[in-house]
Design an enzyme around this catalytic site. Sequence first.
Site, PDB file in Angstrom:
ATOM      1  N   ASN A  46      55.921  45.995  -0.355  1.00 59.07           N
ATOM      2  CA  ASN A  46      56.783  46.128   0.817  1.00 59.07           C
ATOM      3  C   ASN A  46      56.954  44.840   1.599  1.00 59.07           C
ATOM      4  O   ASN A  46      57.358  44.862   2.759  1.00 59.07           O
ATOM      5  CB  ASN A  46      56.241  47.235   1.724  1.00 59.07           C
ATOM      6  N   VAL A  54      58.988  42.012   6.135  1.00 62.59           N
ATOM      7  CA  VAL A  54      58.226  43.237   5.961  1.00 62.59           C
ATOM      8  C   VAL A  54      59.151  44.441   5.990  1.00 62.59           C
ATOM      9  O   VAL A  54      60.030  44.543   6.846  1.00 62.59           O
ATOM     10  CB  VAL A  54      57.185  43.362   7.094  1.00 62.59           C
ATOM     11  N   CYS A  55      58.960  45.367   5.058  1.00 63.09           N
ATOM     12  CA  CYS A  55      59.682  46.641   5.044  1.00 63.09           C
ATOM     13  C   CYS A  55      58.725  47.691   5.591  1.00 63.09           C
ATOM     14  O   CYS A  55      57.821  48.132   4.896  1.00 63.09           O
ATOM     15  CB  CYS A  55      60.117  46.994   3.633  1.00 63.09           C
ATOM     16  N   LEU A  56      58.917  48.055   6.843  1.00 66.59           N
ATOM     17  CA  LEU A  56      58.025  48.987   7.507  1.00 66.59           C
ATOM     18  C   LEU A  56      58.859  49.873   8.414  1.00 66.59           C
ATOM     19  O   LEU A  56      59.439  49.403   9.393  1.00 66.59           O
ATOM     20  CB  LEU A  56      56.988  48.192   8.303  1.00 66.59           C
ATOM     21  N   ASP A  88      59.658  52.219  -2.012  1.00 64.57           N
ATOM     22  CA  ASP A  88      60.602  51.571  -1.098  1.00 64.57           C
ATOM     23  C   ASP A  88      60.293  50.070  -1.070  1.00 64.57           C
ATOM     24  O   ASP A  88      59.893  49.535  -0.056  1.00 64.57           O
ATOM     25  CB  ASP A  88      60.462  52.188   0.299  1.00 64.57           C
TER      26      ASP A  88
END
Length: 152
Positions: A46, A54-56, A88
């Site tokens: 992620n 960052v994918c959060l 994801d």
Amino acid sequence: MDQVSGLLLMTGLYQGGIWRVRVELPDAYPYKSPSIGFVNKIYHPNVDEMSGSVCLDVINQTWSPMFDLVNAFEVFLPQLLLYPNPSDPLNGEAAALMMRDRPAYEQKVKEYCQKYAKPEDVDATQGDKSSDEELSEAEYDSSDEPLVGKPD
């Protein structure tokens, strides 16, 4: 937009790693979410390997003014590192490796920790920091002791 940075110390699979984290605060902060990314490289499904973005979800989609940077450093980022979501991904290679061969994924994470997340690596990124206020985890625990590195 203001930019600050801080340090993230980890346990678990990322144990022993120290990362410099870049935080950009939009003018509408805290009503609009900050942009958070890693400065030194990290291998994680992620986290984009090139940009460190960052994918959060809690930061990108469900941000609330009730959250603050303490939440980001003490809760959101550690949870992201402890519980990656390969469905994801921002790093498709890491996600695929994690799902296909967990031991190989864990070995690659450890290699990145040894290669990019040592105290001297964090010191080397100091030259990249902005002239804006420096934010570190040390400020949260009210300690006068430095976290890593030598005084400038």
